[in-house]
Design an enzyme around this catalytic site. Structure first.
Site, PDB file in Angstrom:
ATOM      1  CB  CYS A 103      -0.194  -3.050   8.254  1.00 30.27           C
ATOM      2  SG  CYS A 103       1.487  -2.087   8.036  1.00 30.27           S
ATOM      3  CD  GLU A 118      -1.566  -2.376   1.770  1.00 31.78           C
ATOM      4  OE1 GLU A 118      -2.048  -3.110   2.176  1.00 31.78           O
ATOM      5  OE2 GLU A 118       0.333  -2.881   2.224  1.00 31.78           O
TER       6      GLU A 118
END
Length: 425
Positions: free
Chosen positions: A363, A332
């Site tokens: 995360c 990401e």
């Protein structure tokens, strides 16, 4: 008188005899005089013995040709027909001695013009007649003052005419092409200028729409964050200050007009954040393809991510691990850093997938980075590894969420703008 009469009457008869005597006299000094016998044999003409070799015959032939050729100096003193017959007799004798031909009538010389004449005499007579005709024409031209035709001058005039015609043809052929090329070039320049003007106008309109959309989202988020902070606090001294700050935000950054919202990017809406189904499928497919770029030799856990920008671009990213585990970058963040570094800072969707047959969410640090650049209500698609767009339950397998759900009560850039009555600036 009786003796003189036959002599006078035979003047024409003695003419060939006189020419023959003159020829014999002129050729008496030559090394190989022509035989004066009635029918000389080839050996007599070549002055060779029958035992002579072929090389001797060939060498003697070359010597006789130089001596008896009609154009040779020794043959010019002879009458033309006599010189011609002698040369033909030499050639016939050579053909007979070398075995090329055996014509008795052609291998003998008849100096008095007997019935045994050479076959090419007709050709010789024709050439002589044409020569006499040419001489008569020359005499007529000189007598009547007719100018002599100059072939070189006439050819020079023709060359000049042809050169002038060629130059004219080149000019006539090239000039229209050059004119058309100039016109075509000007038309291309005009078209390029028109396209550039139109592109600039469209870019200005699109930029204005993007600015209005971004301003609207920032305004909504700031107002929502300020109200949430005001509702969650019981301190009476802080709440009026937050309300005042909210009113100040309304004055500084008012909500955009409906017109600006309506001309925003077709795949997004400032109020609903909806993505069309084809764009959603493209975004998920790009995230699945991004896994191929993963560098995960330590965890063996591949992750792929794909961002959809406000202008329709798709930016892919994969996790990049490091031997120093703290240097690992998630998929990401890879996609976000790549997009922001290239100047793209407005996004409308994110898809994340891995090799696990379950939806894996970003995360904690990735969620905070997403919170920095993406709106709270932007859709995030968590895709399992077994996803198939052709499956009947494809949409059910994909978990759709937002950063507001993944990171509730998050901290963002707008909180840095809140007033700090307890201290600070």
């Amino acid at each position: 008188m009786t003796l003189c009469r036959p002599l006078l009457c035979s003047t024409h008869t003695l003419t060939p005899f006189l020419h023959t005597r003159l020829a014999s006299t002129s050729s008496s000094s030559s090394p190989y005089p022509f035989p004066q016998t009635r029918d000389p044999s080839p050996w007599q003409i070549f002055h060779l013995q029958p035992s002579a070799s072929q090389s001797d015959i060939k060498a003697r032939y070359y010597a006789l040709v130089r001596l008896y050729h009609p154009d040779s100096p020794s043959a010019r003193a002879l009458p033309p027909d006599v010189a011609h017959r002698r040369f033909q007799a030499v050639r016939a004798a050579y053909d007979t001695l070398t075995g090329k031909a055996h014509h008795p009538s052609s291998s003998h010389y008849h100096p008095h013009g007997s019935a045994h004449t050479h076959d090419s005499d007709d050709l010789w007579r024709e050439l002589a007649a044409r020569r006499r005709q040419q001489e008569r024409r020359e005499a007529y031209r000189r007598a009547h003052g007719v100018p002599e035709w100059d072939a070189a001058g006439d050819d020079a005039r023709k060359d000049r005419i042809l050169f002038a015609v060629g130059c004219l043809a080149v000019v006539v052929g090239v000039a229209p092409a050059f004119a058309n090329w100039t016109e075509h070039r000007d038309a291309k320049h005009r078209l390029a200028a028109a396209n550039l003007t139109a592109a600039r106008g469209e870019a200005r309109e699109f930029a204005a729409a993007r600015r209005e959309g971004i301003r609207s989202r920032m305004h909504e988020e700031k107002v929502a964050a300020a109200r949430a902070a005001a509702a969650g606090r019981e301190d009476a001294g802080i709440k009026p200050a937050i309300d005042a700050h909210t009113r100040a935000l309304d004055l500084i950054s008012p909500p955009p007009s409906k017109l600006a919202t309506s001309i925003a990017h077709p795949i997004m809406s400032a109020s609903t954040w909806s993505i069309s189904y084809p764009d959603k499928q493209k975004l998920i497919s790009a995230a699945i393809a991004a896994k191929d770029g993963s560098y995960s030799p330590y965890s063996k856990f591949r992750v792929g991510a794909a961002l959809l920008s406000a202008d329709g671009q798709i930016i892919k990213g994969a996790n990049i691990e490091n031997a120093s585990y703290g240097g690992t970058i998630c998929a990401e963040r890879t996609a976000l850093v790549k997009a922001v570094s290239e100047g793209t800072k407005s996004f409308v969707g994110l898809a994340v997938t891995s090799d696990v047959d379950d939806a894996i969410s970003p995360c904690g640090i990735c969620r905070q980075v997403i919170r920095e650049f993406c709106a709270l209500s932007m859709p995030i698609y968590l895709v399992p590894s077994s996803y198939s767009p052709n499956a009947s339950n494809a949409d059910e397998r994909v978990l759709e969420t937002t950063i507001d759900k993944l990171l509730p009560h998050s901290f963002g850039p707008e909180h840095l703008e809140l007033p700090r009555p307890g201290g600070g600036k």
